[in-house]
Scaffold this motif. Structure first.
Motif, PDB file in Angstrom:
ATOM      1  N   GLY A  60       0.855  -1.269  -0.008  1.00  0.00           N
ATOM      2  CA  GLY A  60      -0.021  -0.003   0.011  1.00  0.00           C
ATOM      3  C   GLY A  60       0.806   1.422  -0.034  1.00  0.00           C
ATOM      4  O   GLY A  60       2.155   1.139  -0.117  1.00  0.00           O
ATOM      5  N   PHE A  61       0.237   2.425   0.094  1.00  0.00           N
ATOM      6  CA  PHE A  61       0.780   3.617  -0.216  1.00  0.00           C
ATOM      7  C   PHE A  61       0.379   4.628   0.933  1.00  0.00           C
ATOM      8  O   PHE A  61      -0.941   4.731   1.204  1.00  0.00           O
ATOM      9  CB  PHE A  61       0.436   4.261  -1.576  1.00  0.00           C
ATOM     10  CG  PHE A  61       0.629   3.388  -2.611  1.00  0.00           C
ATOM     11  CD1 PHE A  61       2.192   3.206  -3.092  1.00  0.00           C
ATOM     12  CD2 PHE A  61      -0.413   2.507  -3.289  1.00  0.00           C
ATOM     13  CE1 PHE A  61       2.215   2.217  -4.263  1.00  0.00           C
ATOM     14  CE2 PHE A  61      -0.189   1.520  -4.272  1.00  0.00           C
ATOM     15  CZ  PHE A  61       1.267   1.470  -4.863  1.00  0.00           C
ATOM     16  N   GLU A  62       1.225   5.500   1.706  1.00  0.00           N
ATOM     17  CA  GLU A  62       0.914   6.548   2.528  1.00  0.00           C
ATOM     18  C   GLU A  62       0.961   7.708   1.530  1.00  0.00           C
ATOM     19  O   GLU A  62       1.874   7.666   0.385  1.00  0.00           O
ATOM     20  CB  GLU A  62       1.824   6.340   3.573  1.00  0.00           C
ATOM     21  CG  GLU A  62       1.891   7.917   4.325  1.00  0.00           C
ATOM     22  CD  GLU A  62       2.845   8.013   5.393  1.00  0.00           C
ATOM     23  OE1 GLU A  62       2.709   8.933   6.359  1.00  0.00           O
ATOM     24  OE2 GLU A  62       3.870   7.354   5.505  1.00  0.00           O
ATOM     25  N   TRP A  63      -0.067   8.707   1.532  1.00  0.00           N
ATOM     26  CA  TRP A  63       0.143   9.688   0.493  1.00  0.00           C
ATOM     27  C   TRP A  63      -0.566  11.056   1.308  1.00  0.00           C
ATOM     28  O   TRP A  63      -1.203  11.046   2.195  1.00  0.00           O
ATOM     29  CB  TRP A  63      -0.519   9.550  -0.655  1.00  0.00           C
ATOM     30  CG  TRP A  63      -2.087   9.252  -0.495  1.00  0.00           C
ATOM     31  CD1 TRP A  63      -2.693   8.247  -0.486  1.00  0.00           C
ATOM     32  CD2 TRP A  63      -3.027  10.270  -0.667  1.00  0.00           C
ATOM     33  NE1 TRP A  63      -4.376   8.243  -0.317  1.00  0.00           N
ATOM     34  CE2 TRP A  63      -4.478   9.797  -0.569  1.00  0.00           C
ATOM     35  CE3 TRP A  63      -3.176  11.602  -0.977  1.00  0.00           C
ATOM     36  CZ2 TRP A  63      -5.418  10.281  -0.486  1.00  0.00           C
ATOM     37  CZ3 TRP A  63      -4.427  12.220  -1.077  1.00  0.00           C
ATOM     38  CH2 TRP A  63      -5.352  11.496  -0.748  1.00  0.00           C
ATOM     39  N   TRP A  64       0.043  12.150   0.747  1.00  0.00           N
ATOM     40  CA  TRP A  64      -0.334  13.620   1.169  1.00  0.00           C
ATOM     41  C   TRP A  64      -0.020  14.456   0.254  1.00  0.00           C
ATOM     42  O   TRP A  64       0.624  14.508  -0.684  1.00  0.00           O
ATOM     43  CB  TRP A  64       0.398  13.783   2.596  1.00  0.00           C
ATOM     44  CG  TRP A  64       1.725  13.779   2.405  1.00  0.00           C
ATOM     45  CD1 TRP A  64       2.687  14.986   2.459  1.00  0.00           C
ATOM     46  CD2 TRP A  64       2.783  12.772   2.440  1.00  0.00           C
ATOM     47  NE1 TRP A  64       4.241  14.403   2.208  1.00  0.00           N
ATOM     48  CE2 TRP A  64       4.031  13.133   2.267  1.00  0.00           C
ATOM     49  CE3 TRP A  64       2.712  11.186   2.284  1.00  0.00           C
ATOM     50  CZ2 TRP A  64       5.313  12.492   2.130  1.00  0.00           C
ATOM     51  CZ3 TRP A  64       3.741  10.351   2.288  1.00  0.00           C
ATOM     52  CH2 TRP A  64       4.962  10.977   2.480  1.00  0.00           C
ATOM     53  N   ALA A 158       2.148  19.840  -4.429  1.00  0.00           N
ATOM     54  CA  ALA A 158       2.865  18.633  -4.609  1.00  0.00           C
ATOM     55  C   ALA A 158       1.988  17.475  -4.121  1.00  0.00           C
ATOM     56  O   ALA A 158       1.605  17.664  -3.000  1.00  0.00           O
ATOM     57  CB  ALA A 158       4.188  18.597  -4.036  1.00  0.00           C
ATOM     58  N   LEU A 159       2.024  16.439  -4.750  1.00  0.00           N
ATOM     59  CA  LEU A 159       1.328  15.042  -4.155  1.00  0.00           C
ATOM     60  C   LEU A 159       2.974  14.295  -3.795  1.00  0.00           C
ATOM     61  O   LEU A 159       3.568  13.934  -4.590  1.00  0.00           O
ATOM     62  CB  LEU A 159       0.549  14.404  -5.387  1.00  0.00           C
ATOM     63  CG  LEU A 159       0.439  12.984  -4.782  1.00  0.00           C
ATOM     64  CD1 LEU A 159      -0.647  13.066  -3.724  1.00  0.00           C
ATOM     65  CD2 LEU A 159      -0.495  12.375  -6.157  1.00  0.00           C
ATOM     66  N   ALA A 160       2.777  14.017  -2.541  1.00  0.00           N
ATOM     67  CA  ALA A 160       3.806  13.000  -2.101  1.00  0.00           C
ATOM     68  C   ALA A 160       3.359  11.546  -1.782  1.00  0.00           C
ATOM     69  O   ALA A 160       2.305  11.622  -1.254  1.00  0.00           O
ATOM     70  CB  ALA A 160       4.709  13.465  -1.108  1.00  0.00           C
ATOM     71  N   PHE A 161       4.184  10.590  -1.997  1.00  0.00           N
ATOM     72  CA  PHE A 161       3.387   9.247  -1.535  1.00  0.00           C
ATOM     73  C   PHE A 161       4.902   8.423  -1.528  1.00  0.00           C
ATOM     74  O   PHE A 161       5.751   8.413  -1.990  1.00  0.00           O
ATOM     75  CB  PHE A 161       2.504   8.610  -2.586  1.00  0.00           C
ATOM     76  CG  PHE A 161       2.966   8.701  -4.076  1.00  0.00           C
ATOM     77  CD1 PHE A 161       3.463   7.754  -4.706  1.00  0.00           C
ATOM     78  CD2 PHE A 161       2.844   9.766  -5.008  1.00  0.00           C
ATOM     79  CE1 PHE A 161       3.632   7.669  -6.018  1.00  0.00           C
ATOM     80  CE2 PHE A 161       3.243   9.864  -6.306  1.00  0.00           C
ATOM     81  CZ  PHE A 161       3.609   8.666  -6.795  1.00  0.00           C
ATOM     82  N   ALA A 162       4.393   7.218  -0.685  1.00  0.00           N
ATOM     83  CA  ALA A 162       5.511   6.461  -0.410  1.00  0.00           C
ATOM     84  C   ALA A 162       5.051   4.895  -0.307  1.00  0.00           C
ATOM     85  O   ALA A 162       3.571   4.722  -0.064  1.00  0.00           O
ATOM     86  CB  ALA A 162       5.979   6.743   0.926  1.00  0.00           C
ATOM     87  N   GLY A 163       5.698   3.954  -0.746  1.00  0.00           N
ATOM     88  CA  GLY A 163       5.168   2.718  -0.851  1.00  0.00           C
ATOM     89  C   GLY A 163       5.973   1.705   0.432  1.00  0.00           C
ATOM     90  O   GLY A 163       6.824   2.054   0.696  1.00  0.00           O
ATOM     91  N   TRP A 164       5.048   1.032   0.890  1.00  0.00           N
ATOM     92  CA  TRP A 164       5.210   0.354   2.007  1.00  0.00           C
ATOM     93  C   TRP A 164       5.031  -1.207   2.048  1.00  0.00           C
ATOM     94  O   TRP A 164       3.987  -1.661   1.440  1.00  0.00           O
ATOM     95  CB  TRP A 164       4.312   0.775   3.333  1.00  0.00           C
ATOM     96  CG  TRP A 164       4.670   2.313   3.792  1.00  0.00           C
ATOM     97  CD1 TRP A 164       4.127   3.316   3.334  1.00  0.00           C
ATOM     98  CD2 TRP A 164       5.480   2.693   4.917  1.00  0.00           C
ATOM     99  NE1 TRP A 164       4.734   4.539   3.795  1.00  0.00           N
ATOM    100  CE2 TRP A 164       5.444   3.976   4.735  1.00  0.00           C
ATOM    101  CE3 TRP A 164       6.245   1.842   5.699  1.00  0.00           C
ATOM    102  CZ2 TRP A 164       6.111   4.603   5.990  1.00  0.00           C
ATOM    103  CZ3 TRP A 164       7.093   2.642   6.635  1.00  0.00           C
ATOM    104  CH2 TRP A 164       7.038   4.002   6.697  1.00  0.00           C
ATOM    105  N   LYS A 165       6.084  -2.020   2.444  1.00  0.00           N
ATOM    106  CA  LYS A 165       5.802  -3.370   2.384  1.00  0.00           C
ATOM    107  C   LYS A 165       4.799  -3.931   3.715  1.00  0.00           C
ATOM    108  O   LYS A 165       4.527  -4.918   3.644  1.00  0.00           O
ATOM    109  CB  LYS A 165       7.249  -3.996   2.792  1.00  0.00           C
ATOM    110  CG  LYS A 165       8.254  -3.916   1.749  1.00  0.00           C
ATOM    111  CD  LYS A 165       8.174  -5.045   0.721  1.00  0.00           C
ATOM    112  CE  LYS A 165       9.485  -4.922  -0.306  1.00  0.00           C
ATOM    113  NZ  LYS A 165       9.230  -5.780  -1.332  1.00  0.00           N
ATOM    114  N   GLU A 166       4.673  -3.156   4.493  1.00  0.00           N
ATOM    115  CA  GLU A 166       3.656  -3.425   5.583  1.00  0.00           C
ATOM    116  C   GLU A 166       3.145  -2.043   5.948  1.00  0.00           C
ATOM    117  O   GLU A 166       3.583  -1.060   5.907  1.00  0.00           O
ATOM    118  CB  GLU A 166       4.306  -3.974   6.970  1.00  0.00           C
ATOM    119  CG  GLU A 166       5.384  -3.234   7.489  1.00  0.00           C
ATOM    120  CD  GLU A 166       5.973  -3.963   8.685  1.00  0.00           C
ATOM    121  OE1 GLU A 166       5.506  -3.659   9.920  1.00  0.00           O
ATOM    122  OE2 GLU A 166       6.888  -4.731   8.474  1.00  0.00           O
TER     123      GLU A 166
END
Length: 192
Positions: A60-64, A158-166
């Motif tokens: 999943g992704f955290e985004w802001w 800006a749209l920022a997002f990060a990919g997470w393994k958990e």
């Protein structure tokens, strides 16, 4: 670091050209669990990560959304700047995403507001990227310190997002958290 200019074609950019869309979404961290996208942001994240071939690497992704709007009549020296920080779970310092991205999808007009990434630990040398419209910055190095330099004039979106393994602990009970409710994030802004 991968930099892609003109990331979307003009038709795909149209939904993002609504300034109010960016302003309304600013101020919160959100979680997207790869279910059916619920908004234009999650649709963008899904399409962008599939295009970059990194969609299947995470759960999943955290985004802001970050909106830096400077009012020259009431200039606050803390407006439009974020100090050096890492993209981490906001409840801890030791849980890092696999990667992070920044996307400038609104035709903003500004002076300043560069994304700066450390090259060495002392931060005496940085990689600096202008917030060019329709530019995507892919940071494949988890834990790399970065910041936003001061926006002296104008608006930066800006749209920022990060990919997470958990799924990060921040999202254990709720898939959205306002910035002001997270002490660590408030500290980053207050100490810019």
């Amino acid at each position: 670091m991968i930099l892609i200019d003109y990331f979307l074609d003009e038709d795909a950019l149209k939904p993002l050209n609504d300034r109010q869309l960016w302003i309304d979404c600013h101020g919160a961290f959100r979680w997207f669990d790869k279910s059916e996208p619920k908004n234009v942001w999650e649709t963008f994240i899904e399409n962008a990560t599939k295009r970059l071939e990194i969609y299947d690497d995470v759960i999943g992704f955290e985004w802001w959304v970050v909106a830096c709007v400077i009012n020259p009549d009431t200039f606050d020296p803390k407006e439009g700047v974020y100090s050096w920080h890492q993209d981490v779970d906001e409840t801890t310092d030791d849980l890092l995403p696999e990667w992070s991205c920044t996307y400038y999808g609104y035709p903003h007009s500004l002076w300043g507001g560069f994304s700066e990434y450390q090259v060495e630990e002392s931060r005496s040398e940085v990689e600096r990227f202008a917030p060019f419209y329709n530019r995507l910055i892919f940071n494949e190095t988890p834990g790399r310190y970065h910041r936003v330099s001061r926006v002296w004039k104008g608006e930066r979106y800006a749209l920022a997002f990060a990919g997470w393994k958990e799924k990060p602990p921040l999202f254990k009970d709720n898939d959205m958290h306002r910035y002001e409710d997270i002490p660590k994030f408030k500290w980053i802004y207050d100490n810019a």
